[in-house]
Design a protein around this motif. Structure first.
Motif, PDB file in Angstrom:
ATOM      1  N   GLY A 119      74.029  54.779  53.341  1.00  0.00           N
ATOM      2  CA  GLY A 119      73.565  56.101  52.938  1.00  0.00           C
ATOM      3  C   GLY A 119      74.330  56.633  51.745  1.00  0.00           C
ATOM      4  N   VAL A 120      75.645  56.429  51.727  1.00  0.00           N
ATOM      5  CA  VAL A 120      76.455  56.878  50.596  1.00  0.00           C
ATOM      6  C   VAL A 120      76.094  56.083  49.347  1.00  0.00           C
ATOM      7  CG1 VAL A 120      78.799  57.066  49.681  1.00  0.00           C
ATOM      8  CG2 VAL A 120      78.334  57.667  52.068  1.00  0.00           C
ATOM      9  N   ARG A 121      75.913  54.771  49.495  1.00  0.00           N
ATOM     10  CA  ARG A 121      75.545  53.951  48.340  1.00  0.00           C
ATOM     11  C   ARG A 121      74.218  54.394  47.751  1.00  0.00           C
ATOM     12  NH1 ARG A 121      77.692  49.670  51.473  1.00  0.00           N
ATOM     13  NH2 ARG A 121      75.605  49.153  52.212  1.00  0.00           N
ATOM     14  N   ASP A 122      73.250  54.735  48.607  1.00  0.00           N
ATOM     15  CA  ASP A 122      71.951  55.208  48.119  1.00  0.00           C
ATOM     16  C   ASP A 122      72.103  56.474  47.280  1.00  0.00           C
ATOM     17  OD1 ASP A 122      70.396  53.191  49.074  1.00  0.00           O
ATOM     18  OD2 ASP A 122      69.678  54.261  50.842  1.00  0.00           O
ATOM     19  N   ILE A 123      72.960  57.386  47.755  1.00  0.00           N
ATOM     20  CA  ILE A 123      73.177  58.624  47.001  1.00  0.00           C
ATOM     21  C   ILE A 123      73.803  58.324  45.642  1.00  0.00           C
ATOM     22  CG2 ILE A 123      74.682  60.665  46.914  1.00  0.00           C
ATOM     23  CD1 ILE A 123      72.151  61.191  48.417  1.00  0.00           C
ATOM     24  N   VAL A 124      74.799  57.436  45.631  1.00  0.00           N
ATOM     25  CA  VAL A 124      75.466  57.095  44.382  1.00  0.00           C
ATOM     26  C   VAL A 124      74.501  56.425  43.404  1.00  0.00           C
ATOM     27  CG1 VAL A 124      77.262  55.638  43.341  1.00  0.00           C
ATOM     28  CG2 VAL A 124      77.754  56.938  45.431  1.00  0.00           C
ATOM     29  N   GLU A 125      73.667  55.499  43.913  1.00  0.00           N
ATOM     30  CA  GLU A 125      72.788  54.725  43.044  1.00  0.00           C
ATOM     31  C   GLU A 125      71.523  55.481  42.639  1.00  0.00           C
ATOM     32  OE1 GLU A 125      73.463  51.852  41.714  1.00  0.00           O
ATOM     33  OE2 GLU A 125      75.390  51.667  42.749  1.00  0.00           O
ATOM     34  N   ARG A 126      70.964  56.281  43.550  1.00  0.00           N
ATOM     35  CA  ARG A 126      69.637  56.857  43.283  1.00  0.00           C
ATOM     36  C   ARG A 126      69.568  58.375  43.374  1.00  0.00           C
ATOM     37  NH1 ARG A 126      65.749  55.690  46.805  1.00  0.00           N
ATOM     38  NH2 ARG A 126      67.110  55.187  48.572  1.00  0.00           N
ATOM     39  N   GLY A 127      70.627  58.984  43.889  1.00  0.00           N
ATOM     40  CA  GLY A 127      70.568  60.419  44.123  1.00  0.00           C
ATOM     41  C   GLY A 127      70.314  61.240  42.879  1.00  0.00           C
ATOM     42  N   MET A 128      70.960  60.893  41.780  1.00  0.00           N
ATOM     43  CA  MET A 128      70.835  61.694  40.562  1.00  0.00           C
ATOM     44  C   MET A 128      69.468  61.571  39.914  1.00  0.00           C
ATOM     45  SD  MET A 128      73.659  63.268  40.469  1.00  0.00           S
ATOM     46  CE  MET A 128      73.639  63.993  38.828  1.00  0.00           C
ATOM     47  N   THR A 129      68.714  60.551  40.253  1.00  0.00           N
ATOM     48  CA  THR A 129      67.385  60.386  39.659  1.00  0.00           C
ATOM     49  C   THR A 129      66.268  60.796  40.614  1.00  0.00           C
ATOM     50  OG1 THR A 129      67.330  58.062  40.371  1.00  0.00           O
ATOM     51  CG2 THR A 129      68.145  58.524  38.149  1.00  0.00           C
ATOM     52  N   GLU A 130      66.504  60.744  41.915  1.00  0.00           N
ATOM     53  CA  GLU A 130      65.425  61.007  42.860  1.00  0.00           C
ATOM     54  C   GLU A 130      65.504  62.380  43.522  1.00  0.00           C
ATOM     55  OE1 GLU A 130      64.645  57.907  45.632  1.00  0.00           O
ATOM     56  OE2 GLU A 130      64.906  56.292  44.157  1.00  0.00           O
ATOM     57  N   LEU A 131      66.675  63.003  43.512  1.00  0.00           N
ATOM     58  CA  LEU A 131      66.813  64.313  44.141  1.00  0.00           C
ATOM     59  C   LEU A 131      66.581  65.425  43.120  1.00  0.00           C
ATOM     60  CD1 LEU A 131      70.012  63.837  46.338  1.00  0.00           C
ATOM     61  CD2 LEU A 131      67.637  63.949  47.131  1.00  0.00           C
ATOM     62  N   THR A 132      66.045  66.526  43.606  1.00  0.00           N
ATOM     63  CA  THR A 132      65.901  67.697  42.745  1.00  0.00           C
ATOM     64  C   THR A 132      67.273  68.310  42.494  1.00  0.00           C
ATOM     65  OG1 THR A 132      65.579  69.169  44.633  1.00  0.00           O
ATOM     66  CG2 THR A 132      63.604  68.166  43.677  1.00  0.00           C
ATOM     67  N   GLU A 133      67.359  69.200  41.509  1.00  0.00           N
ATOM     68  CA  GLU A 133      68.650  69.788  41.148  1.00  0.00           C
ATOM     69  C   GLU A 133      69.301  70.535  42.299  1.00  0.00           C
ATOM     70  OE1 GLU A 133      71.740  72.261  40.009  1.00  0.00           O
ATOM     71  OE2 GLU A 133      69.794  73.049  40.674  1.00  0.00           O
ATOM     72  N   PRO A 134      68.545  71.327  43.094  1.00  0.00           N
ATOM     73  CA  PRO A 134      69.208  72.006  44.224  1.00  0.00           C
ATOM     74  C   PRO A 134      69.839  71.036  45.215  1.00  0.00           C
ATOM     75  CG  PRO A 134      67.099  73.039  43.755  1.00  0.00           C
ATOM     76  CD  PRO A 134      67.157  71.786  42.924  1.00  0.00           C
ATOM     77  N   TRP A 135      69.173  69.906  45.483  1.00  0.00           N
ATOM     78  CA  TRP A 135      69.731  68.935  46.412  1.00  0.00           C
ATOM     79  C   TRP A 135      70.905  68.193  45.786  1.00  0.00           C
ATOM     80  CZ3 TRP A 135      69.352  69.032  51.360  1.00  0.00           C
ATOM     81  CH2 TRP A 135      68.210  69.560  51.974  1.00  0.00           C
TER      82      TRP A 135
END
Length: 203
Positions: A119-135
């Motif tokens: 879960g942490v790796r997913d956030i590091v790899e994809r979070g900045m491109t797939e999550l909206t700014e508030p998230w």
């Protein structure tokens, strides 16, 4: 160690540990905790397993009270399952003295940690491109290194776990507009290759 936290605490005995000490069973518990109720078929799709495998392991988990059927939902052929509320505490003085207890605890914690790390790796790899700014702004990965005593660390653990439990209890089960599954992870442990300060060191 408490890998899965909910409102009520359950300390697993040796039989309960052995029942949970299977990678797929830990994955099932994690999926039900994170995403909510599933059928054996939908769990199989999510976990890349056959519905026969998930159905078998769900029944074994039910025998030990880890999962339960959702009341008033599903049919005799398609049962819905949910995680039984309550934290599962793995290990303890008695179990830690049993080699079987130690082995079962290791299997459970390894599998649990594997999914938490994913879960942490997913956030590091994809979070900045797939999550909206508030998230993105609401996401926080933080760590700190300090020298403390075992008593001081235990005090911090109690404070943090009380806060997490209060927050989870307040919001668990809600399905409001704008909400989504969230993992709250907390680790605090002594560095194994570190040195415990003695009176001679402090003088």
């Amino acid at each position: 160690m408490t890998p899965i936290n909910n409102t009520e605490e359950r300390v697993a005995d040796l039989d309960g540990l052995k029942a949970l000490a299977h990678p797929l069973r830990v994955q099932i518990i994690e999926a039900l905790s994170t995403y909510g109720p599933h059928t054996a078929s939908t769990l199989g799709e999510r976990l890349g397993e056959s519905s026969g495998a998930t159905s078998y392991h769900l029944r074994q988990l039910e025998k030990h009270g880890y999962v339960r059927e959702v009341e008033g939902r599903g049919t005799a052929r398609e049962r819905w399952w949910e995680r039984t509320p309550g934290s599962i505490t793995v290990g303890g003085p008695e179990l830690d003295q049993s080699e079987a207890g130690k082995q079962a605890s290791r299997v459970i914690m390894r599998e649990w940690l594997h999914h938490r790390e994913a879960g942490v790796r997913d956030i590091v790899e994809r979070g900045m491109t797939e999550l909206t700014e508030p998230w993105q702004s609401a996401t926080n990965l933080h760590s700190a290194s300090v020298h403390v005593t075992a008593e001081q660390l235990s005090e911090l653990n109690d404070q943090i776990l009380d806060l997490i439990t209060q927050f989870a209890t307040q919001h668990r089960g809600q399905r409001v507009v704008g909400s989504r599954p969230v993992q709250i992870q907390y680790f605090a442990f002594p560095v194994l290759d570190g040195h415990e300060i003695t009176e001679e060191d402090a003088s």
